[in-house]
Write a protein that holds these residues in place. Structure first.
Motif, PDB file in Angstrom:
ATOM      1  N   ASP A  98       0.780  -1.211  -0.036  1.00  0.00           N
ATOM      2  CA  ASP A  98      -0.063   0.026  -0.070  1.00  0.00           C
ATOM      3  C   ASP A  98       0.896   1.434   0.068  1.00  0.00           C
ATOM      4  O   ASP A  98       2.154   1.005   0.305  1.00  0.00           O
ATOM      5  N   TYR A  99       0.195   2.376  -0.021  1.00  0.00           N
ATOM      6  CA  TYR A  99       1.300   3.772  -0.048  1.00  0.00           C
ATOM      7  C   TYR A  99       0.188   4.820   0.359  1.00  0.00           C
ATOM      8  O   TYR A  99      -1.024   4.647   0.337  1.00  0.00           O
ATOM      9  N   LEU A 100       0.699   5.796   0.898  1.00  0.00           N
ATOM     10  CA  LEU A 100       0.149   7.074   1.246  1.00  0.00           C
ATOM     11  C   LEU A 100       0.675   8.208   0.635  1.00  0.00           C
ATOM     12  O   LEU A 100       1.975   8.188   0.465  1.00  0.00           O
ATOM     13  N   VAL A 101      -0.221   9.152   0.099  1.00  0.00           N
ATOM     14  CA  VAL A 101       0.394  10.306  -0.445  1.00  0.00           C
ATOM     15  C   VAL A 101       0.592  11.470   0.522  1.00  0.00           C
ATOM     16  O   VAL A 101      -0.260  11.726   1.311  1.00  0.00           O
ATOM     17  N   LYS A 102       2.038  11.949   0.670  1.00  0.00           N
ATOM     18  CA  LYS A 102       2.025  13.156   1.587  1.00  0.00           C
ATOM     19  C   LYS A 102       1.532  14.471   0.856  1.00  0.00           C
ATOM     20  O   LYS A 102       1.347  14.752  -0.331  1.00  0.00           O
ATOM     21  N   PRO A 103       0.916  15.528   1.781  1.00  0.00           N
ATOM     22  CA  PRO A 103       1.036  15.520   3.215  1.00  0.00           C
ATOM     23  C   PRO A 103       0.198  14.408   3.986  1.00  0.00           C
ATOM     24  O   PRO A 103      -0.988  14.161   3.474  1.00  0.00           O
ATOM     25  N   LEU A 104       0.458  13.756   5.056  1.00  0.00           N
ATOM     26  CA  LEU A 104       0.019  12.559   5.675  1.00  0.00           C
ATOM     27  C   LEU A 104      -1.187  13.240   6.348  1.00  0.00           C
ATOM     28  O   LEU A 104      -0.953  14.078   6.943  1.00  0.00           O
ATOM     29  N   ARG A 105      -2.237  12.560   6.481  1.00  0.00           N
ATOM     30  CA  ARG A 105      -3.500  12.737   7.255  1.00  0.00           C
ATOM     31  C   ARG A 105      -3.421  11.803   8.344  1.00  0.00           C
ATOM     32  O   ARG A 105      -3.397  10.219   8.070  1.00  0.00           O
ATOM     33  N   ARG A 106      -3.468  12.098   9.778  1.00  0.00           N
ATOM     34  CA  ARG A 106      -3.381  11.157  10.760  1.00  0.00           C
ATOM     35  C   ARG A 106      -4.485  10.118  10.631  1.00  0.00           C
ATOM     36  O   ARG A 106      -4.219   8.990  10.925  1.00  0.00           O
ATOM     37  N   GLY A 107      -5.606  10.595  10.594  1.00  0.00           N
ATOM     38  CA  GLY A 107      -6.744   9.515  10.602  1.00  0.00           C
ATOM     39  C   GLY A 107      -6.623   8.346   9.600  1.00  0.00           C
ATOM     40  O   GLY A 107      -6.824   7.146   9.655  1.00  0.00           O
ATOM     41  N   GLU A 108      -6.115   9.089   8.199  1.00  0.00           N
ATOM     42  CA  GLU A 108      -6.121   8.103   7.089  1.00  0.00           C
ATOM     43  C   GLU A 108      -4.785   6.909   7.478  1.00  0.00           C
ATOM     44  O   GLU A 108      -4.775   5.978   7.178  1.00  0.00           O
ATOM     45  N   LEU A 109      -3.680   7.634   8.114  1.00  0.00           N
ATOM     46  CA  LEU A 109      -2.490   6.885   8.451  1.00  0.00           C
ATOM     47  C   LEU A 109      -3.159   5.523   9.305  1.00  0.00           C
ATOM     48  O   LEU A 109      -2.669   4.432   9.046  1.00  0.00           O
ATOM     49  N   VAL A 110      -3.845   5.954  10.403  1.00  0.00           N
ATOM     50  CA  VAL A 110      -4.145   4.949  11.275  1.00  0.00           C
ATOM     51  C   VAL A 110      -4.910   3.828  10.617  1.00  0.00           C
ATOM     52  O   VAL A 110      -4.796   2.920  10.739  1.00  0.00           O
ATOM     53  N   ALA A 111      -5.980   4.084   9.796  1.00  0.00           N
ATOM     54  CA  ALA A 111      -7.005   3.389   9.307  1.00  0.00           C
ATOM     55  C   ALA A 111      -5.966   2.445   8.149  1.00  0.00           C
ATOM     56  O   ALA A 111      -6.235   1.263   8.229  1.00  0.00           O
ATOM     57  N   ARG A 112      -5.318   2.992   7.363  1.00  0.00           N
ATOM     58  CA  ARG A 112      -4.717   2.222   6.264  1.00  0.00           C
ATOM     59  C   ARG A 112      -3.796   1.113   7.105  1.00  0.00           C
ATOM     60  O   ARG A 112      -3.476   0.035   6.701  1.00  0.00           O
TER      61      ARG A 112
END
Length: 229
Positions: A98-112
């Motif tokens: 999986d990947y996340l696009v910066k800037p990071l969002r805290r809620g999305e980080l935890v959920a993913r």
């Protein structure tokens, strides 16, 4: 769960670890690929999060060597810039889960992160029980007990109380609380958070005579304190 974070940006790495530690994980940050790979030779990790723009070793090489050292089911997530489509393609092609696009969002980080861990370790997804003094949190049913008696709380009140206890003694900003509890709700009035905090304080009887105190931090947020600790 043990989570390894590789990021040249120490501020971002510290933020990621703060968020994930607050969610109940054990996070360790590295600012270069060599140190992280060295640690993986000595100890295991349950999840690897890495920025795709590492300085000392090419990201594809870091990921390949990390996968050689980790258990086959260990999930990996990488971080990419908002305009770095080539990095996203390269990371997915290299085998990242999986990947996340910066800037990071805290809620999305935890959920993913939670979603990756659930898929990778299905046998560990049973109800989790956490105890803090007289308080017992059972995460799967969302049940909260105090001295053996159940406390009637809503879903958000349960999550808010658990957030405070997992960060006992640490001041939490209003922004952090908002992103942790009201993940998908962008326009939450300030009084809504204050009302929920007040309800948690009253329902859990977070008063000095019970050994805990939930207090506001001026112009910042709230902090749950354990008295006499």
């Amino acid at each position: 769960m043990r989570i390894s974070v590789l990021d040249n940006d120490n501020v971002q790495a510290d933020l990621i670890c703060q968020v994930l530690n607050g969610a109940g994980h054990n996070c360790q940050a590295f600012d270069n690929g060599k140190d992280m790979l060295g640690q993986l030779r000595k100890d295991s990790t349950d999840l690897l999060i890495m920025d795709w723009q590492v300085n000392d070793v090419p990201a594809q090489e870091v990921l390949r060597r990390a996968k050689e050292k980790m258990a086959p089911n260990t999930p990996t997530m990488f971080l990419a810039g908002s305009a770095a489509e080539d990095d996203i393609v390269a990371g997915v092609t290299a085998g990242a889960d999986d990947y996340l696009v910066k800037p990071l969002r805290r809620g999305e980080l935890v959920a993913r992160v939670q979603a990756l861990l659930r898929r990778a370790y299905p046998s560990q997804n049973g109800a989790e029980q956490l105890q803090f003094g007289p308080y017992v949190f059972e995460t799967r049913p969302g049940r909260l007990m105090m001295d053996g008696e159940q406390i009637d709380v809503t879903h958000k009140e349960f999550n808010l109380a658990l957030l405070f206890f997992r960060n006992l003694g640490r001041p939490l900003s209003r922004a952090y609380i908002h992103e942790s509890i009201w993940v998908r709700e962008t326009a939450v009035p300030s009084r809504t958070m204050d009302t929920h905090v007040s309800r948690v304080r009253n329902k859990l009887r977070l008063r000095p005579e019970n050994g805990f105190r939930l207090v506001p931090v001026y112009s910042y947020g709230y902090r749950l304190e354990r008295l006499g600790a």
